[in-house]
Design an enzyme around this catalytic site. Structure first.
Site, PDB file in Angstrom:
ATOM      1  N   GLU A 185      -2.314 -66.419  -0.315  1.00 47.86           N
ATOM      2  CA  GLU A 185      -2.578 -67.402   0.720  1.00 47.86           C
ATOM      3  C   GLU A 185      -3.956 -67.827   0.270  1.00 47.86           C
ATOM      4  O   GLU A 185      -4.917 -67.281   0.568  1.00 47.86           O
ATOM      5  CB  GLU A 185      -2.495 -66.689   1.879  1.00 47.86           C
ATOM      6  CG  GLU A 185      -1.088 -66.419   2.424  1.00 47.86           C
ATOM      7  CD  GLU A 185      -0.258 -67.550   2.466  1.00 47.86           C
ATOM      8  OE1 GLU A 185      -0.410 -68.228   2.727  1.00 47.86           O
ATOM      9  OE2 GLU A 185       0.912 -66.933   2.059  1.00 47.86           O
TER      10      GLU A 185
ATOM     11  N   ASP B 178       3.029   2.761   2.337  1.00 45.79           N
ATOM     12  CA  ASP B 178       2.725   3.590   3.536  1.00 45.79           C
ATOM     13  C   ASP B 178       4.003   3.580   4.189  1.00 45.79           C
ATOM     14  O   ASP B 178       4.012   4.105   5.194  1.00 45.79           O
ATOM     15  CB  ASP B 178       1.646   3.195   4.291  1.00 45.79           C
ATOM     16  CG  ASP B 178       1.772   1.794   4.957  1.00 45.79           C
ATOM     17  OD1 ASP B 178       2.895   1.260   4.532  1.00 45.79           O
ATOM     18  OD2 ASP B 178       1.129   1.100   5.869  1.00 45.79           O
TER      19      ASP B 178
ATOM     20  N   HIS C 282      -8.376 -61.492   7.332  1.00 43.65           N
ATOM     21  CA  HIS C 282      -7.642 -62.459   8.033  1.00 43.65           C
ATOM     22  C   HIS C 282      -8.548 -63.313   8.626  1.00 43.65           C
ATOM     23  O   HIS C 282      -9.255 -63.007   9.484  1.00 43.65           O
ATOM     24  CB  HIS C 282      -6.773 -61.621   9.126  1.00 43.65           C
ATOM     25  CG  HIS C 282      -5.860 -62.262   9.913  1.00 43.65           C
ATOM     26  ND1 HIS C 282      -5.235 -61.933  10.963  1.00 43.65           N
ATOM     27  CD2 HIS C 282      -5.126 -63.278   9.428  1.00 43.65           C
ATOM     28  CE1 HIS C 282      -4.181 -62.680  11.216  1.00 43.65           C
ATOM     29  NE2 HIS C 282      -4.096 -63.550  10.121  1.00 43.65           N
TER      30      HIS C 282
ATOM     31  N   ASN D 113       0.989  -1.160   0.131  1.00 40.78           N
ATOM     32  CA  ASN D 113      -0.015  -0.015   0.142  1.00 40.78           C
ATOM     33  C   ASN D 113       0.847   1.297   0.101  1.00 40.78           C
ATOM     34  O   ASN D 113       0.354   2.209   0.027  1.00 40.78           O
ATOM     35  CB  ASN D 113      -0.879   0.068   1.246  1.00 40.78           C
ATOM     36  CG  ASN D 113      -0.243  -0.112   2.511  1.00 40.78           C
ATOM     37  OD1 ASN D 113       0.936   0.106   2.529  1.00 40.78           O
ATOM     38  ND2 ASN D 113      -0.899  -0.165   3.683  1.00 40.78           N
TER      39      ASN D 113
ATOM     40  N   HIS E 284       3.347 -57.293   4.531  1.00 45.90           N
ATOM     41  CA  HIS E 284       2.506 -58.601   5.379  1.00 45.90           C
ATOM     42  C   HIS E 284       1.137 -58.304   5.460  1.00 45.90           C
ATOM     43  O   HIS E 284       0.913 -57.190   5.931  1.00 45.90           O
ATOM     44  CB  HIS E 284       3.085 -58.919   6.710  1.00 45.90           C
ATOM     45  CG  HIS E 284       2.666 -60.028   7.136  1.00 45.90           C
ATOM     46  ND1 HIS E 284       1.825 -59.501   8.526  1.00 45.90           N
ATOM     47  CD2 HIS E 284       2.417 -61.274   7.234  1.00 45.90           C
ATOM     48  CE1 HIS E 284       1.174 -60.589   8.904  1.00 45.90           C
ATOM     49  NE2 HIS E 284       1.516 -61.824   8.216  1.00 45.90           N
ATOM     50  N   ASN E 285       0.195 -59.159   5.202  1.00 44.31           N
ATOM     51  CA  ASN E 285      -1.254 -58.840   5.273  1.00 44.31           C
ATOM     52  C   ASN E 285      -1.708 -57.404   4.839  1.00 44.31           C
ATOM     53  O   ASN E 285      -2.112 -56.635   5.652  1.00 44.31           O
ATOM     54  CB  ASN E 285      -1.566 -59.061   6.789  1.00 44.31           C
ATOM     55  CG  ASN E 285      -1.670 -60.515   7.231  1.00 44.31           C
ATOM     56  OD1 ASN E 285      -1.586 -61.392   6.397  1.00 44.31           O
ATOM     57  ND2 ASN E 285      -2.018 -60.556   8.669  1.00 44.31           N
TER      58      ASN E 285
ATOM     59  N   ASP F 221      -4.897 -62.554   1.182  1.00 41.67           N
ATOM     60  CA  ASP F 221      -5.495 -63.856   2.049  1.00 41.67           C
ATOM     61  C   ASP F 221      -6.658 -64.053   1.535  1.00 41.67           C
ATOM     62  O   ASP F 221      -7.737 -63.388   1.730  1.00 41.67           O
ATOM     63  CB  ASP F 221      -5.378 -63.381   3.741  1.00 41.67           C
ATOM     64  CG  ASP F 221      -4.987 -64.311   4.446  1.00 41.67           C
ATOM     65  OD1 ASP F 221      -4.994 -65.764   3.731  1.00 41.67           O
ATOM     66  OD2 ASP F 221      -4.749 -64.164   5.678  1.00 41.67           O
TER      67      ASP F 221
ATOM     68  N   GLU G 123       0.427 -58.931  -0.126  1.00 37.92           N
ATOM     69  CA  GLU G 123       0.038 -60.239   0.490  1.00 37.92           C
ATOM     70  C   GLU G 123      -1.700 -60.324   0.304  1.00 37.92           C
ATOM     71  O   GLU G 123      -2.318 -59.261   0.507  1.00 37.92           O
ATOM     72  CB  GLU G 123       0.358 -60.885   1.804  1.00 37.92           C
ATOM     73  CG  GLU G 123      -0.305 -61.933   2.059  1.00 37.92           C
ATOM     74  CD  GLU G 123       0.164 -62.355   3.467  1.00 37.92           C
ATOM     75  OE1 GLU G 123      -0.224 -63.602   4.041  1.00 37.92           O
ATOM     76  OE2 GLU G 123       0.772 -61.501   4.244  1.00 37.92           O
TER      77      GLU G 123
ATOM     78  N   ASP H 199      11.649 -35.662  28.555  1.00 36.11           N
ATOM     79  CA  ASP H 199      10.503 -35.468  29.765  1.00 36.11           C
ATOM     80  C   ASP H 199      11.028 -36.297  30.943  1.00 36.11           C
ATOM     81  O   ASP H 199      11.280 -37.337  30.959  1.00 36.11           O
ATOM     82  CB  ASP H 199       8.994 -36.087  29.203  1.00 36.11           C
ATOM     83  CG  ASP H 199       8.080 -35.570  29.877  1.00 36.11           C
ATOM     84  OD1 ASP H 199       8.388 -35.397  31.270  1.00 36.11           O
ATOM     85  OD2 ASP H 199       6.942 -35.327  29.406  1.00 36.11           O
TER      86      ASP H 199
END
Length: 1141
Positions: free
Chosen positions: A455, A218, A421, A216, A376-377, A408, A406, A819
């Site tokens: 699987e 100023d 699963h 502006n 996995h899974n 299943d 994987e 902490d």
């Protein structure tokens, strides 16, 4: 793998080349540098910040003392360079005795160091943070007792440490100006680094930036205007921090909340300037005030500090054009501090190698030669019992570079197979939806093959549906070609680009061709994620009524299924326990699987190169077809790795193996993948949905090679002739260890812990450095805690680790919030392979637990990775030639019971010894020269030698030595009484003499070793045939010897060639540095003899030769005393041992 959470205490490290030690056969793992303990938080300074545009004259120090908390005098770039090179000061002792020493400031600007023949280098230094005050004249009690005729204005004292450990160092300079240089320099560095002055270029740029941001018109800037300006400049500072510092800079307190130009300049200085970067910038900036870098300065920084090679003017110009914010600086090819700061924070200076962000490894080797990112899974988003299953989980894993997912599979409604699963409360998703998602996202992150680990728990009918979905949806992506069993090895990632491979059971060819389209296969794979070892443990703990704690994500293994939460989930757990007990009594052994399952020929035909089979043991490895792969549960995998490490690795050279977490990890926690990779396992499956240390190792390892999900194994883990047991405590032979030195300098904008309150206490950060790899390479280090400062904490601590197998090593940087009353909170981390780390000054861009970048949160570090020159002596003294030769290890060839090869190896031991001596002697000569110059970089050491000569008004000439392989010899035209300069010149000549020896002898050794290596490799088939009549132990011994010899020859060749390359690089640098420092190089053949040092007289009439003789005699006497002490100690030890029963 050993638990790497064991903390290692840090000790003090010297500024110069690190001294490596071994105690009781184990290498020293750490040294550290003291850091500033009372670094004020940003905005908490006791005095008002001064606008950088306003130069202030340095206040005159008082006649007696200069307090550390006084306003520091300015120090120019040239004066700072003098302090870095050092000057000869005399330490005042009792009576009239003085000790001349070369004192200088360390290159990281945090220590005052000096050379001492008797003190360990770790004690010949004072951290600048410990300096309490600087006293002019003979003001201390000890100095007043000293009898000297030196000018009072040449004397000054340094008080350091606090309380009972407070000490005083009394020094005498050669001139009053030199004393002023040290007094003003120490005050400036201990107060806030180097001078606050800025260049005219920067002043004009700040003014232009202010006017441009004044939207502006100023004449003032609002908070919004400043935030917008910072965004345009790409200054990585959060709006919250800018708002806080804006209020502090608004000194007039007006309600309009605007800043004038002076207030804005102070704000910009506080926001954008970092003292550690300014110190580094000033060190290389050639202007009088250290206010800008020229192209030549930037080249020097990139070559000497960042270890870059082949740096061109065009490259430096491109850096200025990209990062210099002022148009004036760009036009004049000058890099300001602001441009340098932006450059240092850019990806150009990331700690991770830029070339490793693209595929750089050979992708044409068999699949078994690669580590493969595996899940996995994959379908689970949370735990293994009641968590949701989702198609999105596959998308996330694939986008993270995962290459093995994987599925299943179970029978679903309406003849549509489902994935979940089994026998748990996890939700179900359609198999078809998963296949569609995989098709769309399989090759987003990487073009290399995706393996679907299926699987199969479906009936015949829905197995056929599975096959039809994959064929129809994947189309040409699905690799359905008949496997070529004659090839003998698996296809390469390059061959299988953009292909999907199915890992599952496969029928015998006779069964596949039957008209009924089905057959029987064994059904032992994963057994609902519970392997035999887990079943036995669960049975044992259940019988005893034991209750184990939940499994921690760090890799601990519990004894029983545990779960917290709803009663329904507990019932599922109890049901599984009962199933475990039933299965324990009839569990199939590894060699005699009993369970059978019907398999559809349609599904079977989708399987080719990744055929899942039951593992029959390592004894039959050579009989197993290359396309057979087995899966190992966590317990079985760790047992095989630890008890049969070498056999497991041999198996993994030609066959794929998959490991997966124990079924008892119902919380989806992960095991440590490190040990599995050490054993050569390719598909180390982890729960991608669970963040933590294990996933950090995984993500860190696979971000290399362009994040392709495939990482080439080290040669020793894939070559037929290589024999390696990762459990061997001695580590692999024939591999050069590396010395890794990491300095944690500072942190920037470290956030509060995720999930914590955004208000309240400021964090108390500290940094952990974790090394993982072979058992011997695992370690953990920790910095001190910086209280109440997450914006710009400063540590300045250095740690060191000897890594025996660098290609397998990983490094994890973790920032924690201390902490006192509860567990420390995680802030951020970054993990990467050691081979992918950049050396020099680097920024680490931290990531959260999900591996997402934390905005603007960084660590500033310095990294060096060097060859281990030789095992260090027990003494903490500086390395000496005699000690190194005593502890140097020579490798001898091993006979492999095959006369044609053994006859080649017999005369080779002497050649290998000569080659080792050439490499080690050259490296040690380099070490001595850098040690004499108090520098870690060779180029900087040569410059320091020339500058030291100039400081003592000694003119130097360099002469080329005669011969085809020439080096340089330095000759002083005028003499000097400076012992430090004499040692620099002496070690420089020694280095060049060693380089000539290396260049003259190494070619014949290299030729001989290459010839022998080639002949041994050519006789590999004949060697294998000769093993048939031997017993299995003899066969293993012969193969181990053969592989050892191959590795040793290759390693010694690489080391010798590397030493020659470094020597030639050194010779190429010397003329460039001579030209820069105005040192003349003359041809020895045409140059008159230099003045004989034995006849050169100094101003007092004493000969330089006499001084040299005295110095040499003292040094030889010191060495003789040390050797005598060592011999005496060894005799005492021998006497004690002989006295033992």
């Amino acid at each position: 793998m050993a638990d790497i959470d064991e903390e290692v205490t840090a000790e003090t490290s010297p500024a110069q080349e690190p001294v490596l030690e071994e105690q009781q056969g184990q290498p020293s793992t750490t040294t550290s540098v003291s850091a500033q303990n009372d670094e004020p938080a940003q905005g908490e300074e006791s005095s008002e910040p001064k606008p950088p545009a306003q130069e202030e004259s340095a206040p005159e120090p008082g006649p007696d003392e200069i307090k550390k908390d006084a306003v520091p005098p300015s120090i120019s770039g040239n004066h700072l360079k003098q302090l870095l090179v050092g000057t000869l000061l005399h330490k005042a002792k009792k009576g009239s005795k003085t000790l001349p020493r070369l004192y200088n400031i360390s290159t990281d600007l945090v220590r005052l160091v000096w050379n001492s023949k008797r003190k360990p280098v770790a004690k010949a230094q004072i951290p600048l943070s410990q300096i309490q005050e600087v006293l002019r004249g003979r003001s201390t009690d000890s100095f007043k007792l000293h009898q000297t005729t030196s000018d009072e204005n040449c004397c000054f004292s340094i008080r350091y440490n606090e309380g009972p450990s407070a000490k005083t160092l009394d020094l005498i300079a050669a001139t009053p100006d030199e004393a002023d240089l040290w007094i003003n320099g120490l005050l400036a560095l201990t107060f806030s680094g180097v001078s606050q002055s800025t260049s005219d270029v920067r002043k004009r740029w700040l003014r232009a930036l202010f006017d441009e941001s004044d939207e502006n018109g100023d004449g003032d800037l609002s908070l919004r205007e400043i935030v917008n300006m910072m965004k345009r400049l790409n200054v990585g500072i959060s709006t919250k921090i800018i708002r806080k510092m804006f209020k502090e800079a608004d000194s007039d307190g007006n309600s309009d909340q605007k800043l004038n130009f002076e207030e804005f300049s102070a704000l910009f200085h506080n926001l954008a300037n970092r003292p550690e970067l300014k110190n580094l910038f000033t060190l290389y900036a050639s202007s009088d005030e250290g206010s800008y870098m020229t192209i030549q300065d930037l080249t020097s920084f990139l070559v000497n500090a960042q270890n870059m090679s082949e740096v061109t003017d065009d490259y430096c110009q491109s850096i200025i054009e990209r990062f210099e914010p002022s148009e004036e600086g760009k036009s004049k090819l000058l890099l300001s501090l602001d441009g340098f700061t932006q450059y240092m924070l850019s990806p150009d200076n990331d700690v991770f190698k830029r070339q490793h962000k693209s595929v750089y490894q050979d992708m044409t080797q068999p699949l078994s030669h690669y580590f493969i990112a595996s899940s996995h899974n994959t379908y689970l988003l949370e735990d293994q019992l009641s968590g949701p299953s989702s198609v999105d989980a596959y998308i996330k894993a694939l986008n993270k570079g995962c290459r093995c997912v994987e599925l299943d599979c179970w029978d679903g409604d309406d003849n549509e197979p489902i994935i979940y699963h089994g026998h748990t409360l996890t939700s179900k998703i359609l198999f078809k939806d998963v296949i569609v998602a995989i098709k769309e996202h399989a090759f987003t992150a990487s073009p290399y093959p995706v393996i679907l680990s299926i699987e199969n728990h479906c009936g015949i009918k829905q197995q056929a549906v599975m096959a039809e979905h994959m064929i129809d949806i994947f189309g040409e992506m699905l690799h359905r070609d008949q496997r070529d069993e004659e090839r003998g090895v698996l296809p390469s990632p390059e061959e299988m680009k953009y292909k999907i491979l199915i890992k599952a059971k496969k029928l015998h060819p006779d069964q596949e061709d039957k008209s009924d389209g089905e057959g029987e296969v064994t059904d032992e794979d994963e057994a609902a994620e519970i392997d035999p070892e887990d079943i036995k443990k669960a049975q044992s703990s259940s019988d005893k009524g034991a209750t184990a704690d939940p499994v921690e994500p760090t890799g601990a293994t519990g004894n029983e299924l545990t779960v917290t939460g709803q009663p329904e989930a507990r019932r599922v757990v109890e049901s599984k326990k009962r199933s475990f007990r039933r299965r324990t009594n009839t569990a199939p052994s590894n060699n005699k699987p009993t369970a059978k399952r019907k398999l559809s020929s349609k599904l079977s035909k989708c399987v080719n190169y990744v055929q899942s089979v039951h593992f029959k043991g390592f004894d039959s490895t050579h009989e197993i077809p290359f396309f057979h792969m087995s899966s190992f549960g966590e317990s079985s995998a760790f047992k095989s790795s630890e008890e049969s490490g070498a056999h497991f690795l041999e198996y993994n050279k030609k066959h794929l193996s998959r490991t997966y977490p124990s079924g008892r990890r119902v919380d989806s926690s992960n095991y440590e993948p490190i040990n599995m990779w050490n054993a050569g396992c390719q598909i180390v499956a982890l729960n991608y949905q669970t963040p933590g240390k294990s996933m950090d190792w995984n993500m860190g390892k696979f971000q290399q090679n362009g994040g392709s999900g495939y990482v080439l194994k080290p040669e020793i883990m894939r070559e037929d002739f290589a024999y390696f047991d990762h459990m061997d405590k001695a580590g692999p032979s024939g591999i050069s260890p590396k010395v890794v030195t990491i300095s944690i300098i500072s942190g920037q904008q470290l956030p509060k812990p995720e999930g914590g309150s955004t208000t309240g206490e400021v964090i108390d950060p500290y940094v952990q450095i974790q090394f993982a790899g072979l058992l011997k390479d695992c370690a953990q280090f920790k910095t001190k805690v910086i209280n109440d400062n997450g914006f710009n904490p400063v540590w300045n601590e250095t740690f060191q680790k000897i890594v025996c197998f660098p290609e397998l090593a990983l490094i994890r940087f973790k920032v924690m919030d201390y902490d006192l009353l509860s567990k420390d909170d995680f802030i951020g981390q970054f993990t990467l392979p050691l081979d992918s780390i950049e050396t020099g000054y680097r920024h680490i861009h931290l990531r959260n637990k999900d591996w997402e970048l934390l905005d603007n949160a960084t660590l500033f570090v310095h990294v060096t990775v060097e060859d281990l020159v030789a095992p260090s002596p027990k003494s903490k003294e500086r390395l000496r030639v005699t000690a190194v030769k005593k502890s140097r290890q020579y490798t001898l060839m091993k006979y492999c019971q095959f006369p044609p090869i053994d006859n080649l190896l017999r005369p080779l031991n002497l050649t290998l010894k000569t080659g080792t001596d050439l490499v080690e002697d050259t490296a040690f000569a380099t070490l001595l020269f850098k040690d004499a110059c108090c520098k870690a970089n060779l180029s900087e050491s040569i410059e320091a030698m020339f500058q030291q000569a100039k400081l003592h008004n000694v003119k130097l000439h360099l002469f080329k030595t005669e011969g085809e392989n020439f080096a340089y010899q330095v000759s002083p035209v005028s003499s000097s009484r400076s012992p430090s300069l004499h040692r620099m010149l002496q070690t420089f000549d020694r280095l060049n003499a060693q380089i000539i020896t290396l260049l003259n002898i190494s070619p014949s050794i290299i030729t001989e070793l290459e010839s022998v290596l080639e002949e041994i490799l050519q006789q590999k088939e004949e060697f294998n045939k000769s093993l048939s009549p031997l017993t299995p132990p003899k066969v293993q011994q012969a193969k181990a010897a053969y592989s050892f010899n191959i590795r040793t020859l290759k390693n010694d060749l690489n080391q010798l060639k590397g030493a020659v390359s470094k020597a030639n690089d050194t010779l190429a640098k010397i003329p460039v540095i001579c030209e820069k420092c105005s040192v003349e190089i003359k041809d020895n053949a045409t140059t008159p003899d230099a003045p004989d040092s034995d006849q050169t007289k100094d101003d007092t009439g004493e000969t330089v030769a006499k001084e040299k003789g005295e110095d040499v005699a003292k040094e030889e006497s010191t060495i003789a005393k040390e050797e005598g002490a060592v011999a005496k100690e060894e005799g005492a030890i021998a006497k004690e041992e002989s006295a033992e029963p």
